[in-house]
Design a protein around this motif. Structure first.
Motif, PDB file in Angstrom:
ATOM      1  N   LYS A   1       0.832  -1.192   0.000  1.00  0.00           N
ATOM      2  CA  LYS A   1       0.000   0.000   0.000  1.00  0.00           C
ATOM      3  C   LYS A   1       0.874   1.253   0.000  1.00  0.00           C
ATOM      4  O   LYS A   1       1.993   1.249   0.511  1.00  0.00           O
ATOM      5  N   ARG A   2       0.325   2.301  -0.576  1.00  0.00           N
ATOM      6  CA  ARG A   2       1.063   3.558  -0.598  1.00  0.00           C
ATOM      7  C   ARG A   2       1.228   4.075   0.820  1.00  0.00           C
ATOM      8  O   ARG A   2       0.255   4.153   1.581  1.00  0.00           O
ATOM      9  N   PRO A   3       2.461   4.409   1.210  1.00  0.00           N
ATOM     10  CA  PRO A   3       2.667   4.912   2.574  1.00  0.00           C
ATOM     11  C   PRO A   3       2.003   6.265   2.778  1.00  0.00           C
ATOM     12  O   PRO A   3       2.002   7.114   1.880  1.00  0.00           O
ATOM     13  N   ASP A   4       1.414   6.455   3.957  1.00  0.00           N
ATOM     14  CA  ASP A   4       0.820   7.758   4.247  1.00  0.00           C
ATOM     15  C   ASP A   4       1.913   8.754   4.616  1.00  0.00           C
ATOM     16  O   ASP A   4       3.085   8.410   4.738  1.00  0.00           O
ATOM     17  N   ARG A   5       1.509   9.990   4.771  1.00  0.00           N
ATOM     18  CA  ARG A   5       2.501  11.036   5.028  1.00  0.00           C
ATOM     19  C   ARG A   5       3.301  10.794   6.300  1.00  0.00           C
ATOM     20  O   ARG A   5       4.479  11.103   6.390  1.00  0.00           O
ATOM     21  N   ALA A   6       2.646  10.222   7.292  1.00  0.00           N
ATOM     22  CA  ALA A   6       3.330  10.009   8.573  1.00  0.00           C
ATOM     23  C   ALA A   6       4.392   8.920   8.473  1.00  0.00           C
ATOM     24  O   ALA A   6       5.349   8.904   9.243  1.00  0.00           O
ATOM     25  N   ARG A   7       4.233   7.988   7.498  1.00  0.00           N
ATOM     26  CA  ARG A   7       5.155   6.853   7.414  1.00  0.00           C
ATOM     27  C   ARG A   7       5.935   6.827   6.107  1.00  0.00           C
ATOM     28  O   ARG A   7       6.551   5.819   5.782  1.00  0.00           O
ATOM     29  N   ARG A   8       5.924   7.940   5.361  1.00  0.00           N
ATOM     30  CA  ARG A   8       6.559   7.897   4.055  1.00  0.00           C
ATOM     31  C   ARG A   8       8.073   7.746   4.139  1.00  0.00           C
ATOM     32  O   ARG A   8       8.719   7.403   3.144  1.00  0.00           O
ATOM     33  N   HIS A   9       8.658   8.030   5.298  1.00  0.00           N
ATOM     34  CA  HIS A   9      10.112   7.907   5.442  1.00  0.00           C
ATOM     35  C   HIS A   9      10.512   6.648   6.214  1.00  0.00           C
ATOM     36  O   HIS A   9      11.651   6.534   6.656  1.00  0.00           O
ATOM     37  N   ASP A  10       9.544   5.704   6.397  1.00  0.00           N
ATOM     38  CA  ASP A  10       9.879   4.490   7.128  1.00  0.00           C
ATOM     39  C   ASP A  10      10.817   3.583   6.344  1.00  0.00           C
ATOM     40  O   ASP A  10      11.578   2.812   6.920  1.00  0.00           O
ATOM     41  N   GLY A  11      10.722   3.612   5.018  1.00  0.00           N
ATOM     42  CA  GLY A  11      11.561   2.758   4.191  1.00  0.00           C
ATOM     43  C   GLY A  11      12.975   3.304   4.069  1.00  0.00           C
ATOM     44  O   GLY A  11      13.346   4.297   4.700  1.00  0.00           O
ATOM     45  N   PRO A  12      13.781   2.655   3.215  1.00  0.00           N
ATOM     46  CA  PRO A  12      15.162   3.106   3.038  1.00  0.00           C
ATOM     47  C   PRO A  12      15.224   4.477   2.381  1.00  0.00           C
ATOM     48  O   PRO A  12      14.404   4.809   1.529  1.00  0.00           O
ATOM     49  N   ARG A  13      16.183   5.254   2.793  1.00  0.00           N
ATOM     50  CA  ARG A  13      16.435   6.575   2.198  1.00  0.00           C
ATOM     51  C   ARG A  13      17.871   6.545   1.683  1.00  0.00           C
ATOM     52  O   ARG A  13      18.809   6.937   2.390  1.00  0.00           O
ATOM     53  N   PRO A  14      18.054   6.043   0.455  1.00  0.00           N
ATOM     54  CA  PRO A  14      19.403   5.735  -0.037  1.00  0.00           C
ATOM     55  C   PRO A  14      20.402   6.868   0.092  1.00  0.00           C
ATOM     56  O   PRO A  14      21.564   6.639   0.465  1.00  0.00           O
ATOM     57  N   PHE A  15      19.977   8.091  -0.197  1.00  0.00           N
ATOM     58  CA  PHE A  15      20.924   9.197  -0.170  1.00  0.00           C
ATOM     59  C   PHE A  15      21.413   9.521   1.246  1.00  0.00           C
ATOM     60  O   PHE A  15      22.374  10.276   1.409  1.00  0.00           O
ATOM     61  N   ARG A  16      20.748   8.980   2.256  1.00  0.00           N
ATOM     62  CA  ARG A  16      21.171   9.227   3.626  1.00  0.00           C
ATOM     63  C   ARG A  16      21.860   8.014   4.253  1.00  0.00           C
ATOM     64  O   ARG A  16      22.130   8.019   5.449  1.00  0.00           O
ATOM     65  N   GLU A  17      22.127   6.994   3.439  1.00  0.00           N
ATOM     66  CA  GLU A  17      22.749   5.779   3.959  1.00  0.00           C
ATOM     67  C   GLU A  17      24.160   5.643   3.399  1.00  0.00           C
ATOM     68  O   GLU A  17      24.373   5.651   2.183  1.00  0.00           O
ATOM     69  N   ARG A  18      25.095   5.472   4.302  1.00  0.00           N
ATOM     70  CA  ARG A  18      26.499   5.433   3.919  1.00  0.00           C
ATOM     71  C   ARG A  18      26.809   4.269   2.987  1.00  0.00           C
ATOM     72  O   ARG A  18      27.585   4.410   2.022  1.00  0.00           O
ATOM     73  N   CYS A  19      26.181   3.109   3.238  1.00  0.00           N
ATOM     74  CA  CYS A  19      26.505   1.940   2.431  1.00  0.00           C
ATOM     75  C   CYS A  19      26.075   2.123   0.978  1.00  0.00           C
ATOM     76  O   CYS A  19      26.719   1.596   0.058  1.00  0.00           O
ATOM     77  N   PHE A  20      25.003   2.885   0.752  1.00  0.00           N
ATOM     78  CA  PHE A  20      24.586   3.152  -0.628  1.00  0.00           C
ATOM     79  C   PHE A  20      25.652   3.976  -1.351  1.00  0.00           C
ATOM     80  O   PHE A  20      26.008   3.681  -2.499  1.00  0.00           O
ATOM     81  N   TRP A  21      26.170   4.997  -0.684  1.00  0.00           N
ATOM     82  CA  TRP A  21      27.209   5.821  -1.288  1.00  0.00           C
ATOM     83  C   TRP A  21      28.490   5.027  -1.515  1.00  0.00           C
ATOM     84  O   TRP A  21      29.255   5.306  -2.460  1.00  0.00           O
ATOM     85  N   GLN A  22      28.742   4.038  -0.666  1.00  0.00           N
ATOM     86  CA  GLN A  22      29.938   3.207  -0.859  1.00  0.00           C
ATOM     87  C   GLN A  22      29.795   2.267  -2.055  1.00  0.00           C
ATOM     88  O   GLN A  22      30.785   1.955  -2.717  1.00  0.00           O
ATOM     89  N   LEU A  23      28.588   1.810  -2.307  1.00  0.00           N
ATOM     90  CA  LEU A  23      28.361   0.922  -3.451  1.00  0.00           C
ATOM     91  C   LEU A  23      28.293   1.692  -4.768  1.00  0.00           C
ATOM     92  O   LEU A  23      28.614   1.146  -5.837  1.00  0.00           O
TER      93      LEU A  23
END
Length: 397
Positions: free
Chosen positions: A196-218
């Motif tokens: 289901k589409r996340p509501d506004r209160a939970r839209r940031h519950d999933g991964p936020r790649p640009f804020r995760e160090r391991c994404f930038w390392q890969l």
């Protein structure tokens, strides 16, 4: 379980993902490049102005991927595909029929976004999310849709230009794609909406790649191949001149690259399933490293062939490795968000890299020096990614 069993048991879903990858050909740079001259004339732009406009709409398409790409995590895949197909066909009509250059560029932007961007995003996400134990093989198979387009369409379009105008060819290919899609949209084996589409209160519950160090390392490891290969494509004339080869040899080697992608995709997918994406990610660039060394140390026709074939082998394997890594580390439920972010980063980098490389060449750098720089970037990206590839999450531990 081998490829034959996979095709027998999952033919419907694989057909959808394969067709999505093949449909992305309509927005790929090689396809648009076949019609650069008539497109420039239609839009009233010089070759240089067209190149600038093309880069601009490509970068805008990258930002749009960040906005709309994650929706595949909650929208029904059938609805997602029908919307992307409709927008892609609309883009073709705007590009080929509009008398105003601004509307024509809007059409070009839609073709780039929905073709190269959203269609390949759909195919990779479906294969990466719906398959578990055979994910690598599935990604390898559907990736052959892009290879089919790269190998088949340039000679076919060049031959048909003897009988049809460029606009008629765009319309014919669009009608072909629509004819292939309609039966699948009507009766295909479509999976249900993944969530289901996340509501506004939970839209940031999933991964936020640009804020995760391991994404930038890969990211450097996963971007080095498309970035450097784009440079080789764009500056093919300078490359062949400096290496002591010719454009005729390059044209033949380009066909060799297309053929090399096939074993790269099939073997890469099999190895991802057997060894895990983290182990294969450490090794899949070895053919490209060998190619760069041959081109730097030997040059000539052998250097050009090595770059194209070595790059083709690695490019064939990359999609199954990248998507499988994203799923292994962050989970399949957020694959749309992750893949759209990765795709956007690649669009940005491949749009900017030719400009940087052009400045280096204008300043007097030889192409051999450029290749040495590419090898250094590859080594740096490989080293930066090793801590992530060694984590239990990446190794599946």
């Amino acid at each position: 379980m081998g490829y034959r069993t996979l095709l027998r048991d999952h033919r419907g879903l694989l057909s959808i993902a394969f067709l999505a990858m093949f449909s992305s050909s309509l927005g790929q740079s090689y396809f648009v490049g076949l019609f650069q001259a008539p497109l420039s004339e239609r839009l009233g732009l010089s070759a240089g102005q067209f190149g600038t406009a093309y880069s601009a709409v490509t970068l805008i398409a990258g930002f749009a991927m960040l906005r709309f790409g994650p929706s595949i995590d909650w929208i029904s895949p059938r609805r997602f595909a029908s919307t992307v197909l409709a927008m892609l066909l609309l883009g073709v009509l705007l590009l080929t029929l509009s008398p105003w250059w601004g509307i024509g560029l809007l059409g070009l932007g839609l073709v780039r976004l929905c073709g190269q961007g959203m269609m390949s995003h759909l195919g990779n996400t479906l294969a990466g999310r719906e398959f578990t134990t055979m994910r690598g093989r599935a990604l390898g198979l559907v990736g052959m849709g892009i290879m089919l387009g790269e190998t088949l369409l340039p000679p076919v379009m060049a031959a048909l230009l003897a009988w049809f105008g460029w606009r008629e060819l765009w319309w014919l290919f669009s009608l072909l794609l629509a004819g292939l899609w309609i039966p699948l949209l009507w009766r295909g084996s479509w999976p249900k909406a993944p969530g289901k589409r996340p509501d506004r209160a939970r839209r940031h519950d999933g991964p936020r790649p640009f804020r995760e160090r391991c994404f930038w390392q890969l990211l450097p490891l996963l971007m080095i191949l498309p970035v450097t290969m784009t440079g080789l494509f764009i500056y093919q004339a300078r490359m062949t001149e400096d290496l002591g080869s010719s454009l005729a040899v390059y044209a033949l080697a380009l066909t060799g690259m297309g053929l090399a992608k096939l074993p790269g995709a099939l073997l890469g997918g099999r190895w991802v399933d057997r060894l895990g994406p983290a182990r294969v990610a450490r090794l899949y660039l070895v053919p490209y490293v060998a190619a760069l060394l041959i081109a730097i140390l030997h040059g000539g026709n052998a250097g050009v062939w090595a770059l194209m074939v070595g790059g083709g082998l690695a490019m064939g394997a990359q999609e199954s490795i990248a998507t499988s890594l994203l799923v292994r580390i962050w989970g399949a439920e957020h694959l749309g968000t992750l893949r759209s972010t990765l795709t956007a980063c690649m669009v940005f980098s491949t749009g900017i890299a030719p400009a940087i490389l052009g400045v280096a060449l204008d300043l007097g750098a030889s192409f051999t020096s450029v290749l040495i720089g590419m090898l250094a970037l590859l080594a740096g990206g490989w080293g930066i990614a090793q801590p992530v590839l060694a984590t239990p999450a990446a190794r599946g531990g």
